[in-house]
Scaffold this motif. Sequence first.
Motif, PDB file in Angstrom:
ATOM      1  N   ASP A 172     -34.543  -0.710  11.030  1.00  0.00           N
ATOM      2  CA  ASP A 172     -34.353  -1.211  12.384  1.00  0.00           C
ATOM      3  C   ASP A 172     -33.332  -0.369  13.145  1.00  0.00           C
ATOM      4  OD1 ASP A 172     -36.110  -3.257  11.949  1.00  0.00           O
ATOM      5  OD2 ASP A 172     -34.581  -4.796  11.648  1.00  0.00           O
ATOM      6  N   VAL A 173     -33.411  -0.452  14.478  1.00  0.00           N
ATOM      7  CA  VAL A 173     -32.353   0.063  15.334  1.00  0.00           C
ATOM      8  C   VAL A 173     -31.234  -0.971  15.319  1.00  0.00           C
ATOM      9  CG1 VAL A 173     -31.700   0.642  17.700  1.00  0.00           C
ATOM     10  CG2 VAL A 173     -33.925   1.356  16.817  1.00  0.00           C
ATOM     11  N   ALA A 174     -29.997  -0.518  15.186  1.00  0.00           N
ATOM     12  CA  ALA A 174     -28.859  -1.432  15.149  1.00  0.00           C
ATOM     13  C   ALA A 174     -27.827  -1.015  16.186  1.00  0.00           C
ATOM     14  CB  ALA A 174     -28.227  -1.444  13.752  1.00  0.00           C
ATOM     15  N   SER A 175     -26.888  -1.881  16.458  1.00  0.00           N
ATOM     16  CA  SER A 175     -25.852  -1.559  17.446  1.00  0.00           C
ATOM     17  C   SER A 175     -24.728  -0.774  16.793  1.00  0.00           C
ATOM     18  CB  SER A 175     -25.294  -2.842  18.051  1.00  0.00           C
ATOM     19  OG  SER A 175     -24.726  -3.671  17.054  1.00  0.00           O
ATOM     20  N   GLY A 212     -33.780   7.166  21.985  1.00  0.00           N
ATOM     21  CA  GLY A 212     -34.336   8.413  21.468  1.00  0.00           C
ATOM     22  C   GLY A 212     -33.975   8.665  20.018  1.00  0.00           C
ATOM     23  N   ARG A 213     -34.530   9.721  19.449  1.00  0.00           N
ATOM     24  CA  ARG A 213     -34.326   9.988  18.030  1.00  0.00           C
ATOM     25  C   ARG A 213     -32.886  10.373  17.711  1.00  0.00           C
ATOM     26  NH1 ARG A 213     -38.346   9.728  14.788  1.00  0.00           N
ATOM     27  NH2 ARG A 213     -37.220  10.924  13.217  1.00  0.00           N
ATOM     28  N   ASP A 214     -32.114  10.766  18.720  1.00  0.00           N
ATOM     29  CA  ASP A 214     -30.705  11.067  18.487  1.00  0.00           C
ATOM     30  C   ASP A 214     -29.817   9.836  18.633  1.00  0.00           C
ATOM     31  OD1 ASP A 214     -30.908  10.692  21.198  1.00  0.00           O
ATOM     32  OD2 ASP A 214     -30.026  12.620  21.769  1.00  0.00           O
ATOM     33  N   GLY A 215     -30.431   8.682  18.865  1.00  0.00           N
ATOM     34  CA  GLY A 215     -29.678   7.448  18.998  1.00  0.00           C
ATOM     35  C   GLY A 215     -29.158   7.181  20.397  1.00  0.00           C
ATOM     36  N   LYS A 216     -29.380   8.126  21.316  1.00  0.00           N
ATOM     37  CA  LYS A 216     -28.925   7.937  22.688  1.00  0.00           C
ATOM     38  C   LYS A 216     -30.015   7.253  23.517  1.00  0.00           C
ATOM     39  CE  LYS A 216     -25.836  11.943  22.622  1.00  0.00           C
ATOM     40  NZ  LYS A 216     -25.488  13.246  23.260  1.00  0.00           N
ATOM     41  N   THR A 259     -25.088   4.024  22.365  1.00  0.00           N
ATOM     42  CA  THR A 259     -25.727   4.793  21.292  1.00  0.00           C
ATOM     43  C   THR A 259     -26.034   3.845  20.133  1.00  0.00           C
ATOM     44  OG1 THR A 259     -23.554   5.420  20.382  1.00  0.00           O
ATOM     45  CG2 THR A 259     -24.631   6.983  21.879  1.00  0.00           C
ATOM     46  N   PHE A 260     -27.047   4.207  19.351  1.00  0.00           N
ATOM     47  CA  PHE A 260     -27.538   3.329  18.286  1.00  0.00           C
ATOM     48  C   PHE A 260     -27.828   4.126  17.013  1.00  0.00           C
ATOM     49  CE2 PHE A 260     -28.749   1.548  22.330  1.00  0.00           C
ATOM     50  CZ  PHE A 260     -28.611   0.179  22.206  1.00  0.00           C
ATOM     51  N   PRO A 261     -27.629   3.534  15.828  1.00  0.00           N
ATOM     52  CA  PRO A 261     -28.190   4.101  14.604  1.00  0.00           C
ATOM     53  C   PRO A 261     -29.698   3.826  14.630  1.00  0.00           C
ATOM     54  CG  PRO A 261     -26.403   2.550  14.120  1.00  0.00           C
ATOM     55  CD  PRO A 261     -26.806   2.344  15.548  1.00  0.00           C
ATOM     56  N   VAL A 262     -30.502   4.808  14.297  1.00  0.00           N
ATOM     57  CA  VAL A 262     -31.956   4.645  14.380  1.00  0.00           C
ATOM     58  C   VAL A 262     -32.540   4.467  12.981  1.00  0.00           C
ATOM     59  CG1 VAL A 262     -32.045   5.986  16.498  1.00  0.00           C
ATOM     60  CG2 VAL A 262     -32.344   7.147  14.299  1.00  0.00           C
ATOM     61  N   PRO A 263     -33.786   3.966  12.881  1.00  0.00           N
ATOM     62  CA  PRO A 263     -34.393   3.733  11.578  1.00  0.00           C
ATOM     63  C   PRO A 263     -34.493   5.014  10.743  1.00  0.00           C
ATOM     64  CG  PRO A 263     -35.632   2.613  13.302  1.00  0.00           C
ATOM     65  CD  PRO A 263     -34.641   3.483  13.992  1.00  0.00           C
TER      66      PRO A 263
END
Length: 250
Positions: free
Chosen positions: A86-89, A117-121, A160-164
């Motif tokens: 999952d995407v997380a905060s 996006g894939r960079d978490g931004k 910004t987010f950590p991505v799967p």
Amino acid sequence: MHIEADGSVSGLVFHQEEELPESVVTLVRGAALQWRFEPVTASGSAVRVVAPMSLRVVARKVDGSNYEIGLRGVSFQKYDSTDPQDVASIDMKPPRYPEQAYRSGATGNVHLLVKVGRDGKVEDAFSEQVNLTFLSREADQRHFREVLASNAVAAAKRWTFPVPTEGDAAAQPYWNVRVPVRYSTGDERGSGRGEAYGRWSSYVAGPRGGAPWRDASQEAGPAPDTLAAGSVYMADNNKGPRLLTPLQGS
């Protein structure tokens, strides 16, 4: 909520049930025990699961002191900040309260759809719906919906987010996440008009819109205002159970 292997509901546990109106508990329990879900499978076999649930319960004045209550939306999405699928905060600085809105006592909830996006931004952000929690002229409501929405969108574009990193979602070119943002003043909470747990809260539902980068087929599913504030929800990778029967009887 306890869902059996055949998709039936065998039990329901309320968060702080003692703080909820008895009428709400009775309504929700009576409806939920009649629900039927698509069986949840693990390793090819149907299994019993415990699922989270958030509901929107609406009361409408009928006459005098009598009200009619009903269910208007439900979500079975679970937020787990440690799930690598999952995407997380990670860096979500809350938006500053717009001064104009604060001075006017304009309060409400903005339901954002954020393209990560894939960079978490954040590549883009859109306000799907703004529900106001104060009453005013229609022109004022339109104005403050725009004020709160634009403020929340501007803040979201800096997140910004950590991505799967695991599962099917890890290969996607971007991810859509829903983030509820609440604008509430201290005076509102102190006067009892805020969203204190177990108490009714007045709100004026705003129109629901679709993000420009998504097509109509992607907009099906639970309304964004059924999601609890304080979490991040994947919009296109809902792993929650699938309800097959009507929300409230036939």
